[in-house]
Design an enzyme around this catalytic site. Structure first.
Site, mmCIF file in Angstrom:
data_model
loop_
_atom_site.group_PDB
_atom_site.id
_atom_site.type_symbol
_atom_site.label_atom_id
_atom_site.label_comp_id
_atom_site.label_asym_id
_atom_site.label_seq_id
_atom_site.Cartn_x
_atom_site.Cartn_y
_atom_site.Cartn_z
ATOM 1 N N ASP A 53 1.016 -1.382 0.056
ATOM 2 C CA ASP A 53 -0.061 -0.102 -0.035
ATOM 3 C C ASP A 53 0.894 1.361 -0.076
ATOM 4 O OD1 ASP A 53 -2.199 1.918 0.049
ATOM 5 O OD2 ASP A 53 -2.928 1.048 2.137
ATOM 6 N N CYS A 93 -6.256 4.246 -3.747
ATOM 7 C CA CYS A 93 -6.238 2.733 -3.314
ATOM 8 C C CYS A 93 -7.596 2.090 -3.867
ATOM 9 C CB CYS A 93 -6.260 2.992 -1.596
ATOM 10 S SG CYS A 93 -5.226 3.384 -0.809
ATOM 11 N N HIS A 154 -10.532 -2.607 1.827
ATOM 12 C CA HIS A 154 -10.947 -1.208 1.508
ATOM 13 C C HIS A 154 -11.802 -1.091 0.263
ATOM 14 C CE1 HIS A 154 -9.131 3.102 1.126
ATOM 15 N NE2 HIS A 154 -10.229 3.220 1.560
ATOM 16 N N ASP A 360 -0.520 -0.849 -4.967
ATOM 17 C CA ASP A 360 -1.596 -0.353 -5.282
ATOM 18 C C ASP A 360 -1.597 1.016 -6.004
ATOM 19 O OD1 ASP A 360 -1.456 1.120 -3.134
ATOM 20 O OD2 ASP A 360 -3.239 0.561 -2.243
ATOM 21 N N GLN A 361 -0.389 1.734 -5.840
ATOM 22 C CA GLN A 361 -0.175 2.857 -6.447
ATOM 23 C C GLN A 361 1.111 3.685 -6.037
ATOM 24 O OE1 GLN A 361 -3.370 3.579 -4.607
ATOM 25 N NE2 GLN A 361 -2.023 3.660 -2.820
#
Length: 601
Positions: A53, A93, A154, A360-361
């Site tokens: 994350d 996210c 999430h 995720d990024q």
């Protein structure tokens, strides 16, 4: 009287032989079927998918970091393939994870916000990944795989009541879930600040200032005899100020227990969540899942809370890195990766397991602690970061390993996407892709096996929440990789590499600058995105932009109206959806993680 016919002995023997022959053939068919099924099960790989994350592409050692220690991620890269142009489908996210699980742009599932808030912040929100979406976990479950998601979700929990669990991982193909249903936030860790500073300013401090000025003005006017002010007016204003303060204190008191908790399947296992040895606990549970399912095909998604703030690490890692709290958290996550790889080795499953590691990024470059410490990671040479579509926000680590199938030490610089995991995993598991929807991901195996030298993605579309922000084009007959921006975020302060005044960049209105013609870069020559091209510097400027606009138009025509899962009505807190392990009280205090000690199935 008719004499009964007696069957000759030879005929009886022949019939008996025929019956025995049929039984033998049936038995052989059953044996062949079982052997074939077992052989098919063994030929299908297991899957371990690591998802970090907010980890930047400049953080792991295998991507050039010389001071952050990530030996286990580096080991994966040396034993497998490193993707150097691996892209998140969204720089945020919630939409990125929706795309990863479904192989589809998040706008197709309604997981792309039209407002400034692009993720879920409350456990009692009604939005989430729609049940109609098909995840790779759903596909693999139908093929006999045991499936687990451990860590961060999430993507929503419930729709209409607290027990319908319409968005929960168990409703999306996972047999087992142990982790955080929402996300790790500063507000989850006492003393680490809040992500709601701007909201407090708008909804609390500004109204209190107006009320204070109004009270003072009325008091002065009354004292001077210029205006008759009834006592009820002062009382109402004071009551309103007191109510705002009470609501603020209630929010600060209850946010952590109501939103920062761990679940095991449908039950709360720890509320509020404790950071004590959290990584070790989740890693141990993941290892236990592998051990219990070693004889059957399995899918494990280990979705780390690191390195999203609030940053945390255990005693074994705290203060040990050269990059403060961020480095400590990243190195502990790398340790966890190593633990899982060791379990695969111990179980002799490494050669039959496809392992994937990504983020995720990109890193959140604007992250600062309340004490002014840098809590964001590194995006290497790339511009921007989380929440924007400059390369630093979407170009993420991408490492895959499958000994004996994927060539060790290979580096691929073709555009790939985290959406590609969906069709790749599905095909390897023998699951047919759904035919009733568009799948935007592409099978990675031809690239990974060296059967193809060119990405199957000619065009990729970069969304900033709901809004098409940029288009990437890698022509089949060219080494160029064109990227055209329709708008770009307004970095602040001017000259900075992020939106520090708002903590993240936003996607519309005064927060962006629109470009007509679009801002064009050739990433093959300018990966830092420093020098936009012009008709003078690029003779085919207008033709390139024309082709990219046509591709964007064709893509837009494939979109369908779907319910907005991140609308205001879907992201606000709804008390009837609130989960609490000590209901009906809102104290919400329990720790069943220590009490039952149960593990994964």
């Amino acid at each position: 009287m008719q004499t009964p016919q007696v069957e000759p002995d030879g005929c009886r023997v022949q019939r008996s032989c025929l019956r025995g022959s049929r039984k033998m053939r049936t038995l052989l068919l059953v044996i062949l079927f079982l052997c074939g099924a077992r052989s098919r099960a063994k030929s299908r790989p297991n899957f371990v998918l690591f998802m970090a994350d907010d980890l930047g592409i400049g953080d792991p050692g295998c991507y050039g970091n010389k001071t952050l220690r990530t030996p286990n991620i580096d080991r994966l890269a040396s034993e497998g393939v490193k993707l150097t142009q691996h892209l998140a489908a969204s720089p945020l996210c919630t939409p990125s994870r929706a795309a990863f699980l479904t192989g589809r742009y998040p706008i197709r599932s309604g997981m792309a916000s039209q407002s400034q808030v692009g993720v879920f912040l409350f456990s009692a929100s009604s939005g989430g990944l729609p049940r109609s979406e098909i995840t790779f976990a759903k596909l693999l479950k139908t093929e006999g795989y045991s499936t687990a998601l451990i860590g961060k979700w999430h993507l929503g929990t419930s729709c209409h009541n607290r027990t319908d669990f319409c968005h929960h991982p168990l409703s999306h193909g996972f047999d087992y879930f142990h982790g955080l249903p929402v996300t790790n936030l500063r507000d989850c860790k006492p003393g680490d600040g809040t992500v709601f500073t701007a909201a407090f300013q708008l909804l609390v401090f500004s109204p209190l200032q107006v009320i204070g000025i109004t009270l003072l003005t009325l008091a002065v006017l009354k004292y001077l005899g210029l205006l008759r002010v009834p006592p009820a007016a002062f009382f109402c204003l004071l009551f309103l100020a007191a109510l705002i303060l009470v609501l603020l204190l209630a929010f600060l008191h209850y946010f952590r227990p109501l939103n920062c908790f761990l679940m095991r399947d449908h039950d709360i296992s720890q509320q509020p969540m404790s950071y004590d040895n959290l990584t070790q606990r989740l890693t141990a549970d993941a290892a236990q899942f592998l051990q219990r399912n070693a004889e059957t095909p399995f899918l494990l998604v280990l979705s780390y809370l690191q390195v999203h703030t609030a940053l945390f690490s255990s005693e074994d890692f705290a203060g040990k890195s050269k990059h403060g709290a961020y480095g400590d958290a990243a190195e502990e996550m790398d340790w966890s990766v190593g633990q899982i790889l060791d379990v695969l080795d111990e179980l002799k499953l490494a050669n039959n397991t496809l392992v994937y590691f990504s983020s995720d990024q990109g890193a959140h470059v604007e992250e600062m602690s309340i004490r002014g410490e840098v809590h964001g990671g590194s995006n290497g040479i790339y511009k921007g970061g989380k929440a924007n579509n400059w390369e630093g926000g979407i170009r993420v680590p991408g490492v895959l390993r499958w000994p004996g199938v994927i060539q060790a030490g290979l580096e691929i610089d073709e555009p790939t996407s985290n959406m590609d995991i969906f069709p790749t995993v599905a095909k390897l598991a023998g699951a047919p892709l759904p035919e009733d929807r568009i799948i935007d991901g592409r099978d990675l195996m031809p690239l990974l096996r060296g059967e193809s030298q060119h990405s199957d993605h000619e065009f990729l579309f970069h969304y900033c929440n709901f809004y098409l922000n940029a288009v990437r084009w890698h022509p089949r007959n060219s080494t160029s990789i064109w990227k055209a921006f329709f708008f770009t975020p307004n970095f602040s302060p001017e000259g900075a590499n992020g939106c520090f005044s708002t903590h993240v960049c936003f996607c519309h209105g005064r927060h962006v600058t629109y470009h007509d013609p679009p801002l064009l870069f050739d990433l093959s020559k300018d990966p830092r995105e420093r020098n936009p091209l012009t008709p003078t510097s690029e003779p085919q400027f207008r033709e390139i932009l024309g082709a990219m606009q046509q591709a964007a138009d064709r893509h837009t025509e494939t979109l369908r109206d779907v319910p907005n899962q991140l609308s205001l009505g879907n992201i606000i807190w709804k008390p009837w959806l609130q989960m609490c392990c000590s209901s009906p009280s809102l104290s919400c205090q329990c720790d069943r993680e220590k009490q039952d000690g149960t593990g994964s199935r």
